[in-house]
Scaffold this active site. Structure first.
Site, PDB file in Angstrom:
ATOM      1  N   GLU A  37       0.822  -1.315   0.010  1.00  0.00           N
ATOM      2  CA  GLU A  37      -0.042   0.060   0.120  1.00  0.00           C
ATOM      3  C   GLU A  37       0.945   1.182   0.049  1.00  0.00           C
ATOM      4  O   GLU A  37       1.883   1.308   0.731  1.00  0.00           O
ATOM      5  CB  GLU A  37      -0.822  -0.108   1.245  1.00  0.00           C
ATOM      6  CG  GLU A  37      -2.091   0.947   1.342  1.00  0.00           C
ATOM      7  CD  GLU A  37      -1.670   2.298   1.748  1.00  0.00           C
ATOM      8  OE1 GLU A  37      -1.450   3.320   1.180  1.00  0.00           O
ATOM      9  OE2 GLU A  37      -1.697   2.233   2.950  1.00  0.00           O
TER      10      GLU A  37
ATOM     11  N   CYS B  15      -2.067   8.173   4.792  1.00  0.00           N
ATOM     12  CA  CYS B  15      -2.414   7.683   3.291  1.00  0.00           C
ATOM     13  C   CYS B  15      -3.469   8.146   2.479  1.00  0.00           C
ATOM     14  O   CYS B  15      -3.486   8.485   1.500  1.00  0.00           O
ATOM     15  CB  CYS B  15      -1.856   6.357   2.873  1.00  0.00           C
ATOM     16  SG  CYS B  15      -2.559   5.366   4.054  1.00  0.00           S
TER      17      CYS B  15
END
Length: 1004
Positions: free
Chosen positions: A764, A798
């Site tokens: 990720e 994020c």
């Protein structure tokens, strides 16, 4: 059953008289039946059609944001034109148009908007002072007192809080000046020989300070109390009474605490023209009232208590369900009514200490109060009845006729900020359980005035089945004083442990290292959190060898046994929650409110993945006593042939975790690898490696076998690369930057000498996330959502919002409010409860972000930047406007508190800009236009889309998290297919025929 109240006989008699009086004149419901006016018809239709009720109220909520009749017509069609909405014939006729700008559409829009405006003014006493004074004078003519509540009191900026206070100061002065010309009305202007204030205003403490927060009681009190004092001083000079309202449950305890302390001060201790509200639908409200009685006895001078039932039942219930908290409100209306009557009795039986103001449109509720007042001969000064403006008018007149003092609660202000209030009133009027509705429908009198019944202990959790199959961990409710105390204690205790050494854990024991890395507090960069040993390449090899040796036994360990270790770890985490919050706060610069959900997420990962692994291992259609259950078989058999589909672990997993969610993400990746049977090495980010050591402590205590889990902190460029490339490593789970993630992906793809498998990479790698704000958005929600999403944890998520894509019609207003909101947040050390934004993680990140800000200034306009502390790694929250879609700050992931606001002229352009980056992680939209929401759902290219809420804070199982494009490779964390990445699927087919015969299941 409840014992008969000594006041019941008189209550029944008074209630019958009042109901008779309310039914003497032509009722509102009869008007609905006659279908006289469209605004009356709208309410009548919603009573008959629940889905129409929802759609119509949603449209009404949107209406103030719509700029012209064309927009109104377009939204009418989208909300009410759906085939699933059954429309009355008259409404169908109004909506019989195809083109929103056609003459029929313009007429329809004008007709509907005028009807809604008319409807609003049934419940709102005026938009300006002239209209308000007209209302007040009419009420006084009818011998009714009033209290004025300013609409739109929910503030998100300090400038709005100051404006709120000033508006009240001006309003009090204007009303006091007018009051001098009013003729005296004995029924409301005096009682028992004492003159009463002709003017009363109602205020909310939360509107005096935009950062009002139960987690920061001292800071909230310091900022609110002085404004309260100023208001009370002006009120005294003007002869105005002040009443303090209640809002949401989380603010209740702190509101009472602040008011009790201020009203005990010598300057205000003898004031009797002050009041406070208590909400009868709260489970702890009776105890609160008992506490208020004791406080009033000590104070020596009474204040008024307005007893209401409560206006936020749905919100409070939803909030409790979403956070897995105890439901603060009673679940049944009958239970609320029981509690309300108990509180009425307690209040009025202590009338010498507290003045009672009974606020209800329920005839029985008012009758109970009147009965007690008569039985106890309560002085007129000490008791009054209250109703909301536009509701219970006939009841109010009946009470006046009987000689009671009646006060009308009058909301005042513009329709736009008042729309939320209007929706609450419409919901109340049209609800099946509403006394007003039932009385207007002329239900039998005996039924309406019977003593209430209900279960005071039942909660929505008892009757609402959750689709989530594991017990999600509730976040800490910092409105609870004892939980705040535990948090403060944990911070103090953790600070006593700073500076310790933490060692790697390899092959079942802690090992010494030659090198250590200092972990410091980014809020105070001179403060050492701990020294963490860094493994060498040789130690990395030892760890991999230990994992390889432990793998065969761990692979064969039953799934339930592995799952139970995770469940034990979750229990330990819950026990150590406040301590873990403190470590996260101090080592990575998160506030407690940001740290606490991270611990909840880690707990949820443990429990959810434990359940998921058992599901995968047990397979489908397998009997509990079947041995294949242990081996993870799924059966797909045909006559003469068996087919078994099952999973096995991959082997050795290396987990490389980030510093921004040092506990949750590290735990999630690690336990996913472990529960699926892989031996796992955890390498945390250097800046959060003390927290990594805490994860290791927990997993070791939970019972991870020797060699199965190992804690291997070390330099990424040396030890990290070595482990990624090692031929015995089967899987790498990584969360971090795009640059490092792509490098890992490339290195893992190279087959090393002796390697007999292809490595699996789960990565990720961040995002460039956008929130679209269209011209129908609720700007209160949009500003708050973008603020939290962009500047929460200094933008170091994020999922953080780094682009706000705003339609030009609302752009300037949005930016102005957002800038004021950011001005209002306190930047500083995160162990200070008043701080809302802390530092960035280290000096390198600080320098990189500041460089981006300098580049942004070359192309765009700085809308906001401020001074920040210099004792840590602080960066100013920064807002840029005039940003083009191709500018660097609109394309590159900055990972800091920098927001680019991009103006667009259409929704098509908004989607094009939103999708115009290399990333596809999270995104959001604030809109009340159904078609825009539908298009965003289909066309917004993100892994997680959030509609009319912030875009951070995904919750395990509810919102599985992960993106695509350059945001990562792999399935969604916390989702039903995440564990499959850690497993190899296998299939076994066996021919079970022997010499032409085969066992046939179920046949003897």
């Amino acid at each position: 059953m409840q014992a008969q109240s000594p006041y019941e006989t008189k209550t029944q008699a008074i209630a019958k008289e009042l109901i008779s009086a309310t039914r003497e004149k032509r009722s509102f419901f009869s008007k609905l039946q006659d279908q006289m006016r469209l605004d009356d018809k709208l309410l009548g239709w919603t009573m008959e059609n629940p889905f129409l009720r929802v759609q119509l109220f949603r449209f009404i909520d949107t209406l103030p944001a719509l700029k012209d009749n064309g927009e109104i017509a377009r939204h009418l069609q989208q909300y009410l034109g759906d085939d699933t909405v059954e429309l009355p014939a008259a409404l169908k006729k109004i909506l019989n148009f195809t083109e929103p700008n056609s003459p029929p559409a313009q007429i329809a829009a004008a007709t509907i908007s005028k009807s809604v405006e008319t409807l609003a003014f049934k419940y709102i006493s005026g938009e300006n002072t002239k209209q308000l004074l007209k209302t007040v004078e009419r009420l006084r003519k009818d011998k009714m007192a009033f209290t004025i509540d300013l609409l739109g009191e929910a503030v998100i900026t300090e400038s709005e809080a100051q404006q709120y206070q000033q508006t009240y100061l001006d309003l009090m002065a204007d009303l006091a000046a007018e009051a001098k010309r009013w003729s005296k009305v004995n029924a409301i202007d005096e009682a028992d020989g004492e003159a009463l204030a002709k003017v009363q205003v109602s205020v909310k403490l939360t509107a005096f300070y935009s950062q009002f927060d139960p987690l920061d009681p001292a800071g909230s009190k310091a900022n609110v109390a002085e404004r309260v004092r100023l208001l009370l001083r002006h009120a005294k000079d003007l002869g105005v009474a002040v009443h303090f309202d209640m809002e949401h449950y989380e603010y209740k305890t702190l509101t009472l605490q602040i008011l009790k302390e201020v009203l005990m001060e010598e300057e205000f201790r003898d004031r009797r023209d002050i009041g406070v509200t208590m909400q009868g639908y709260l489970r702890d409200s009776y105890a609160d009232l008992e506490g208020l009685v004791a406080w009033a006895k000590e104070r020596g001078t009474p204040i008024t208590v307005r007893l209401v039932k409560g206006a936020y039942w749905d919100q409070e219930t939803i909030n409790a369900l979403q956070n897995h908290w105890e439901q603060p409100v009673f679940n049944e209306k009958g239970a609320t009514d029981i509690n309300y009557e108990r509180m009425t009795r307690l209040l009025l039986e202590n009338h010498q200490y507290l003045y009672g103001a009974i606020a209800s449109h329920n005839v029985r509720s008012q009758a109970v109060a009147c009965a007690i007042a008569k039985e106890l001969n309560i002085p007129r000064r000490n008791f009054e009845c209250q109703v909301l403006y536009g509701m219970g008018d006939q009841l109010a007149k009946a009470l006046v006729k009987e000689g009671y003092r009646v006060r009308v609660y009058c909301p005042y202000g513009k329709i736009l900020p008042g729309m939320a209030y209007l929706i609450r009133r419409l919901l109340e009027n049209t609800a099946n359980s509403s006394f007003l509705r039932q009385n207007l429908e002329e239900r039998p009198v005996e039924e309406l005035i019977a003593p209430p019944t209900g279960d005071l202990n039942q909660t929505i959790h008892d009757i609402a089945a959750s689709p989530i199959h594991f017990d999600a961990a509730p976040n800490t409710d910092y409105a609870e004083p004892d939980l705040r105390s535990k948090a403060e204690f944990a911070l103090d205790e953790v600070k006593k442990q700073l500076g310790k050494r933490y060692l790697p854990f390899i092959n079942g024991e802690y090992v010494q290292t030659e090198n250590f890395v200092d972990s410091v507090n980014p809020s105070r960069s001179a403060e050492l959190i701990g020294k963490v040993g860094q493994i060498s390449q040789e130690q990395a090899q030892e760890a991999i060898a230990a994992a390889k040796a432990a793998f065969p036994a761990w692979k064969k360990t039953p799934a339930t046994e592995r799952a139970n270790i995770l469940r034990k770890a979750a229990e330990i985490m819950e026990t150590r929650r406040h301590e873990l919050n403190a470590w996260i706060c101090l080592e990575t610069g998160k506030t407690l409110r940001e740290a606490d959900p991270e611990v909840s997420e880690a707990i949820d990962f443990c429990r959810y993945y434990a359940d998921e692994m058992e599901r995968l291992a047990h397979g489908f259609d397998v009997k509990p006593d079947d041995l294949s259950q242990v081996r993870g078989f799924k059966k797909y058999d045909v006559c003469g042939e068996t087919n078994r589909y099952h999973y096995q672990p991959r082997g050795i997993a290396v987990v490389i975790s980030p510093w921004n969610f040092p506990f949750a993400i590290a735990t999630g990746m690690t336990v996913a690898a472990l529960v699926t049977g892989n031996c796992t090495l955890l390498k945390p980010a250097a800046t959060s490696s003390v927290i990594g050591a805490k994860i290791a402590e927990i997993l070791i205590e939970a019972g991870m076998p020797k060699g199965v889990f190992q804690f291997v902190p070390g330099r990424g460029s040396t030890v990290g690369n070595y482990m990624v490339k090692h031929p015995d490593v089967h899987l790498i789970a990584f969360t971090g930057s795009r640059e490092v993630g792509c490098d890992i992906y490339a290195n893992a793809a190279i087959v090393q000498p002796g390697q007999k498998h292809l490595k699996r990479v789960i990565a990720e790698m961040g995002g460039k996330n956008a929130i679209i704000v269209d011209d129908s958005a609720d700007l209160d929600q949009a500003v708050a959502g973008v603020l939290h999403s962009a500047f929460g944890y200094s933008g170091q998520k994020c999922s953080a919002c780094s682009r706000a894509i705003v339609m030009d019609a609302v752009h300037d207003t949005f930016v102005e409010r957002l800038v004021e909101a950011v001005k209002s947040i306190n930047v500083g050390e995160t162990d200070n409860p008043s701080v809302k934004m802390g530092p960035v993680i280290d000096g390198s990140a600080q320098a990189k972000i500041k460089d981006y800000i300098l580049k942004g200034k070359e192309q765009s306009t700085v809308a906001f930047e401020t001074e920040v502390p210099d004792n840590g790694f602080y960066v100013s929250p920064t807002i840029f406007t005039g940003v083009k879609a191709d500018h660097g700050i609109a394309q590159e992931e900055i990972f800091g508190p920098v927001l680019a606001v991009i103006k667009v002229s259409s929704f098509d352009e908004a989607l094009e800009v939103a999708n115009g980056t290399d990333y596809a992680l999270t995104g959001g939209i604030y809109s009340r236009t159904p078609l825009s929401i539908e298009r965003a759902t289909e066309e917004f290219e993100v892994g997680n889309l959030y509609i009319n809420r912030g875009i951070t804070g995904a919750i395990v199982s509810r919102q599985p998290f992960g993106g695509f494009k350059m945001s990562g490779v792999g399935s969604k964390a916390g989702g039903p297919d995440y564990l499959l990445q850690f497993l190899e699927p296998r299939h076994v087919t066996e021919n079970v025929q022997r010499q032409g015969f085969a066992p046939i299941e179920g046949v003897d």
